[in-house]
Design a protein around this motif. Structure first.
Motif, short mmCIF file in Angstrom:
data_model
loop_
_atom_site.label_atom_id
_atom_site.label_comp_id
_atom_site.label_asym_id
_atom_site.label_seq_id
_atom_site.Cartn_x
_atom_site.Cartn_y
_atom_site.Cartn_z
N THR A 187 -9.58 3.13 12.42
CA THR A 187 -8.71 3.45 11.29
C THR A 187 -8.56 2.23 10.39
O THR A 187 -8.32 1.12 10.87
CB THR A 187 -7.33 3.91 11.78
N ARG A 188 -8.69 2.45 9.11
CA ARG A 188 -8.55 1.38 8.12
C ARG A 188 -7.37 1.70 7.21
O ARG A 188 -7.37 2.73 6.54
CB ARG A 188 -9.83 1.24 7.28
N VAL A 189 -6.37 0.84 7.25
CA VAL A 189 -5.21 1.00 6.37
C VAL A 189 -5.50 0.25 5.08
O VAL A 189 -5.83 -0.94 5.11
CB VAL A 189 -3.93 0.46 7.03
N PRO A 190 -5.42 0.90 3.92
CA PRO A 190 -5.71 0.22 2.65
C PRO A 190 -4.82 -1.00 2.43
O PRO A 190 -3.68 -1.05 2.89
CB PRO A 190 -5.45 1.31 1.60
N VAL A 191 -5.36 -1.97 1.73
CA VAL A 191 -4.62 -3.21 1.50
C VAL A 191 -3.38 -2.94 0.64
O VAL A 191 -2.33 -3.56 0.86
CB VAL A 191 -5.54 -4.25 0.82
N TYR A 192 -3.49 -2.01 -0.30
CA TYR A 192 -2.35 -1.76 -1.18
C TYR A 192 -1.16 -1.21 -0.40
O TYR A 192 0.00 -1.41 -0.79
CB TYR A 192 -2.74 -0.81 -2.32
N VAL A 193 -1.42 -0.51 0.72
CA VAL A 193 -0.32 -0.02 1.55
C VAL A 193 0.43 -1.19 2.17
O VAL A 193 1.67 -1.19 2.23
CB VAL A 193 -0.86 0.94 2.64
N CYS A 194 -0.29 -2.20 2.62
CA CYS A 194 0.35 -3.39 3.19
C CYS A 194 1.20 -4.11 2.14
O CYS A 194 2.34 -4.53 2.42
CB CYS A 194 -0.70 -4.33 3.76
N PHE A 195 0.66 -4.24 0.94
CA PHE A 195 1.42 -4.89 -0.13
C PHE A 195 2.66 -4.07 -0.49
O PHE A 195 3.72 -4.65 -0.76
CB PHE A 195 0.55 -5.09 -1.36
N LEU A 196 2.54 -2.76 -0.47
CA LEU A 196 3.69 -1.92 -0.77
C LEU A 196 4.78 -2.07 0.29
O LEU A 196 5.98 -2.07 -0.04
CB LEU A 196 3.27 -0.45 -0.88
N LEU A 197 4.39 -2.23 1.55
CA LEU A 197 5.37 -2.44 2.61
C LEU A 197 6.13 -3.76 2.40
O LEU A 197 7.36 -3.80 2.53
CB LEU A 197 4.68 -2.45 3.97
N VAL A 198 5.39 -4.81 2.09
CA VAL A 198 6.04 -6.12 1.88
C VAL A 198 6.95 -6.08 0.65
O VAL A 198 8.08 -6.58 0.67
CB VAL A 198 4.98 -7.22 1.74
N ILE A 199 6.48 -5.45 -0.41
CA ILE A 199 7.29 -5.35 -1.64
C ILE A 199 8.56 -4.55 -1.37
O ILE A 199 9.65 -4.91 -1.84
CB ILE A 199 6.46 -4.74 -2.77
N ALA A 200 8.43 -3.46 -0.61
CA ALA A 200 9.61 -2.65 -0.30
C ALA A 200 10.62 -3.45 0.51
O ALA A 200 11.84 -3.35 0.29
CB ALA A 200 9.18 -1.39 0.47
N TYR A 201 10.13 -4.27 1.46
CA TYR A 201 11.05 -5.08 2.26
C TYR A 201 11.72 -6.16 1.41
O TYR A 201 12.90 -6.46 1.61
CB TYR A 201 10.28 -5.71 3.42
N ILE A 202 10.99 -6.73 0.47
CA ILE A 202 11.59 -7.72 -0.43
C ILE A 202 12.64 -7.06 -1.32
O ILE A 202 13.71 -7.64 -1.57
CB ILE A 202 10.49 -8.40 -1.27
#
Length: 354
Positions: free
Chosen positions: A246-261
């Protein structure tokens, strides 16, 4: 065999059983400490231990500084009154020269009390939460072992500084290992969740667009096998498919970090007298472990008199760094693929089939 020999043999047997039980317990303890849950418990316990140690070492020094600053202020008032009582200075220039020397000495004493002795600006009769209370020391311990190091709270005693060196020497590697392990476990869990969500979404889209004579279940094209039955085509998931595929797109990771910020931005803008940009700036500097210290929660004496806020800030730091570690673990596969393609493009690696 005599009675004393039997007692000696029984005592030896009981000691052997005791040592055997202790060895068994020690082995189980070591195995638990190096497990996923055990290493998290170690980090949490280590942070709590550091809070108790640093609070006991530094809080008496903090209370003493408040008394010393009050004594400095009283001495300055006494000197000013002595000038007013004994010197008949009616010229503005002479009066300014006499009082300016007293104020300069007071200014230097206050500066030394803040920068060297760590005076927090509170009076000696302060009844609120001190900087080196248990929750304040806990926040300091977390910033030490996570290498953030704001610098707003630092040990002022020689023993406290020595303990900080030893504490960081052990705690930093332990915390890094914990973040890496927990981030890896969370990345696997997130891959499972992401794969299930994507499969459900694709299955729903397929059911809305498929004909009555065919059914489709989308999956990874490399792990798909087809079965024909009465002109109906059905794609079935192969057993070869694993979580690692399974490959999680990079933009999903960035969205998670942005949401936490953004979550931290809302949280600290409500607690502190910060505008949203300043709160977001603090969250980014914290999660990136830069830790300038120019914007630090609790700088205002009125807005941080709550132990719950300090504990919440410590939890925000730990969960945030764990989230960053998880996102890094998720992006490793993409970085490897990009590096492989770049190496093939510049000729360092051979292309497939060549």
């Amino acid at each position: 065999m005599s009675e004393s020999g039997r007692q000696r043999q029984g005592w030896t047997g009981s000691c052997y059983e005791c040592r055997k039980k202790c060895c068994w317990f020690f082995k189980r303890l070591v195995v638990f400490c190096f497990s996923q849950i055990g290493i998290v418990c170690l980090v949490v316990g280590y942070a709590l231990l550091g809070a108790a140690i640093f609070g006991a070492l530094e809080e008496p020094k903090e209370e003493l500084n408040r008394v010393l600053v009050k004594d400095i202020r009283n001495k300055t008032l006494h000197r000013l009154w002595w000038l007013n009582e004994n010197l008949f200075v009616f010229e503005r220039q002479n009066w300014t020269r006499a009082v300016e020397k007293v104020l300069q000495d007071f200014q230097i004493d206050v500066f030394m009390a803040v920068t060297i002795d760590g005076w927090d600006g509170r009076e000696d009769n302060y009844t609120g939460v001190s900087e080196w209370s248990f929750t304040g020391a806990l926040l300091y311990s977390v910033t030490v072992i996570t290498t953030i190091g704001y610098g707003n709270i630092t040990p002022k005693t020689t023993l406290g500084r020595f303990v900080t060196i030893v504490y960081a020497f052990i705690g930093i590697p332990l915390t890094m290992i914990c973040l890496a392990n927990v981030g890896h476990v969370l990345s696997i869990s997130f891959k499972i969740l992401y794969r299930r969500l994507v499969c459900k979404k694709r299955k729903k889209e397929t059911n809305t667009t498929s004909d009555a004579s065919s059914k489709y279940l989308f999956a990874n094209p490399q792990n798909v096998k087809t079965e024909d039955d009465e002109n109906e085509t059905q794609f079935v998931l192969s057993d070869i498919e694993t979580v690692s595929d399974t490959r999680v797109p990079v933009y999903v990771c960035f969205l998670l970090v942005i949401a936490y910020i953004l979550l931290g931005t809302v949280l600290f803008s409500l607690w502190e007298t910060w505008d949203p940009f300043t709160a977001g700036y603090f969250c980014f500097i914290t999660l990136s472990t830069i830790g300038f210290g120019d914007v630090v929660p609790g700088h205002s004496l009125e807005n941080w008199a709550s132990p719950a806020k300090r504990v919440t800030c410590s939890l925000y730091l730990l969960f945030g760094l764990t989230l960053i570690s998880m996102c890094f673990s998720l992006m490793v596969d993409h970085v490897r693929e990009i590096s492989r393609r770049f190496g093939q493009w510049i000729g360092l690696l051979q292309r497939e089939g060549e």
